[in-house]
Design a protein around this motif. Structure first.
Motif, PDB file in Angstrom:
ATOM      1  N   LEU A  44       3.619   0.789   2.726  1.00  0.00           N
ATOM      2  CA  LEU A  44       3.312  -0.221   3.732  1.00  0.00           C
ATOM      3  C   LEU A  44       3.205  -1.601   3.088  1.00  0.00           C
ATOM      4  O   LEU A  44       2.658  -1.758   2.001  1.00  0.00           O
ATOM      5  N   GLY A  48      -1.623  11.883   6.494  1.00  0.00           N
ATOM      6  CA  GLY A  48      -2.983  12.190   6.917  1.00  0.00           C
ATOM      7  C   GLY A  48      -4.081  11.497   6.133  1.00  0.00           C
ATOM      8  O   GLY A  48      -5.260  11.793   6.318  1.00  0.00           O
ATOM      9  N   LYS A  49      -3.717  10.554   5.273  1.00  0.00           N
ATOM     10  CA  LYS A  49      -4.711   9.860   4.448  1.00  0.00           C
ATOM     11  C   LYS A  49      -4.677   8.360   4.709  1.00  0.00           C
ATOM     12  O   LYS A  49      -3.741   7.834   5.298  1.00  0.00           O
ATOM     13  N   GLY A  50      -5.725   7.678   4.247  1.00  0.00           N
ATOM     14  CA  GLY A  50      -5.770   6.244   4.374  1.00  0.00           C
ATOM     15  C   GLY A  50      -4.865   5.555   3.370  1.00  0.00           C
ATOM     16  O   GLY A  50      -4.598   6.085   2.290  1.00  0.00           O
ATOM     17  N   PRO A  51      -4.357   4.376   3.703  1.00  0.00           N
ATOM     18  CA  PRO A  51      -3.531   3.628   2.757  1.00  0.00           C
ATOM     19  C   PRO A  51      -4.291   3.342   1.469  1.00  0.00           C
ATOM     20  O   PRO A  51      -5.491   3.080   1.478  1.00  0.00           O
ATOM     21  N   TYR A  98       0.847  -1.183   0.000  1.00  0.00           N
ATOM     22  CA  TYR A  98       0.000   0.000   0.000  1.00  0.00           C
ATOM     23  C   TYR A  98       0.886   1.238   0.000  1.00  0.00           C
ATOM     24  O   TYR A  98       2.006   1.228   0.497  1.00  0.00           O
ATOM     25  N   GLN A 104       0.763   5.234   1.390  1.00  0.00           N
ATOM     26  CA  GLN A 104       0.024   6.117   2.283  1.00  0.00           C
ATOM     27  C   GLN A 104       0.625   7.514   2.246  1.00  0.00           C
ATOM     28  O   GLN A 104       1.804   7.703   2.538  1.00  0.00           O
ATOM     29  N   LYS A 129       5.759  -1.598   9.577  1.00  0.00           N
ATOM     30  CA  LYS A 129       5.716  -0.218  10.049  1.00  0.00           C
ATOM     31  C   LYS A 129       5.941   0.798   8.933  1.00  0.00           C
ATOM     32  O   LYS A 129       5.795   1.992   9.147  1.00  0.00           O
TER      33      LYS A 129
END
Lengths: 113, 113
Positions: free
Chosen positions: B87, B41-44, B36, B38, B105
């Motif tokens: 991620l 401040g945003k979603g993956p 993913y 990211q 992480k």
């Protein structure tokens, strides 16, 4: 547009005041989950749901509750928030539980004072 | 002991300078490995799924590969807009209920113009 929505996006509250973060998806996905993201700890799963009325604990469920009464909605409930629950929360959904990518919401930044 | 380890934690590259990010895992019974992206401040945002050793997936300047113990995300001639946290997540067959799922992480990537 296919999406996962969360509300509110930002929330500041006080210790012990019950709150609910809503999550909704419009993709008819069966699997939904909640994560918290903290610096240095990464994304950790709180609860997940494989289908309506089926929920189970993730890695860090203490202090949280969830329910899945409808397929599209998966609210996260903090009955008595504490400062250690200050975090960035993400809701996610996927078509099924195994082997499918997840679609994440925009996040809810929660501060508990 | 972490089941999913990403390295390096942070990487700064010049625009056009190719490199690779690593995700190593120790789980057995791999169901799928996910990458993913990211943004702050945003979603993956989902990039790739890999299911078995030897599999490769490509998308623009990104290429993901998988072996039995690790995955690489290769970035070729990156641009500043590739700057993000990447991620890795590993899903594996567990003894009961839903599959296990663990996120690394992340690697914080900065591409300088």
């Amino acid at each position: 547009e296919a999406q996962v929505t969360q509300n509110p996006r930002y929330l500041i509250t006080v210790t012990g005041k019950k709150l609910t973060v809503t999550c909704s998806q419009n993709m008819n996905h069966e699997y939904m989950s909640w994560y918290r993201q903290d610096p240095g700890l990464g994304l950790r799963q709180i609860y997940y749901s494989m289908n309506v009325e089926v929920t189970d604990k993730g890695d860090v469920p203490e202090g949280y509750k969830v329910s899945r009464k409808e397929k599209r909605n998966f609210p996260l409930i903090l009955e008595s928030p504490s400062p250690n629950q200050t975090s960035l929360y993400f809701c996610a959904s996927s078509p099924l539980a195994g082997g499918y990518e997840q679609y994440f919401g925009p996040g809810t930044r929660l501060t508990v004072t | 002991e972490d089941q999913v380890t990403q390295s390096p934690e942070a990487l700064r590259l010049q625009e056009g300078e190719s490199s690779s990010l690593n995700c190593s895992y120790t789980v057995s019974g791999l169901r799928g490995l996910f990458w993913y992206r990211q943004d702050p401040g945003k979603g993956p945002e989902f990039l790739f799924t890999l299911y078995s050793a030897g599999e490769e997936k490509e998308k623009e300047r990104l290429k993901a590969t998988l072996t039995k113990k690790e995955s690489f995300l290769h970035i070729t001639a990156p641009k500043p807009e590739d700057s993000a946290t990447y991620l890795c997540a590993v899903q594996w067959v567990s003894g009961g209920g839903a599959d296990g799922l663990t996120f690394g992480k992340g690697t914080h990537l900065i591409i300088q113009p």
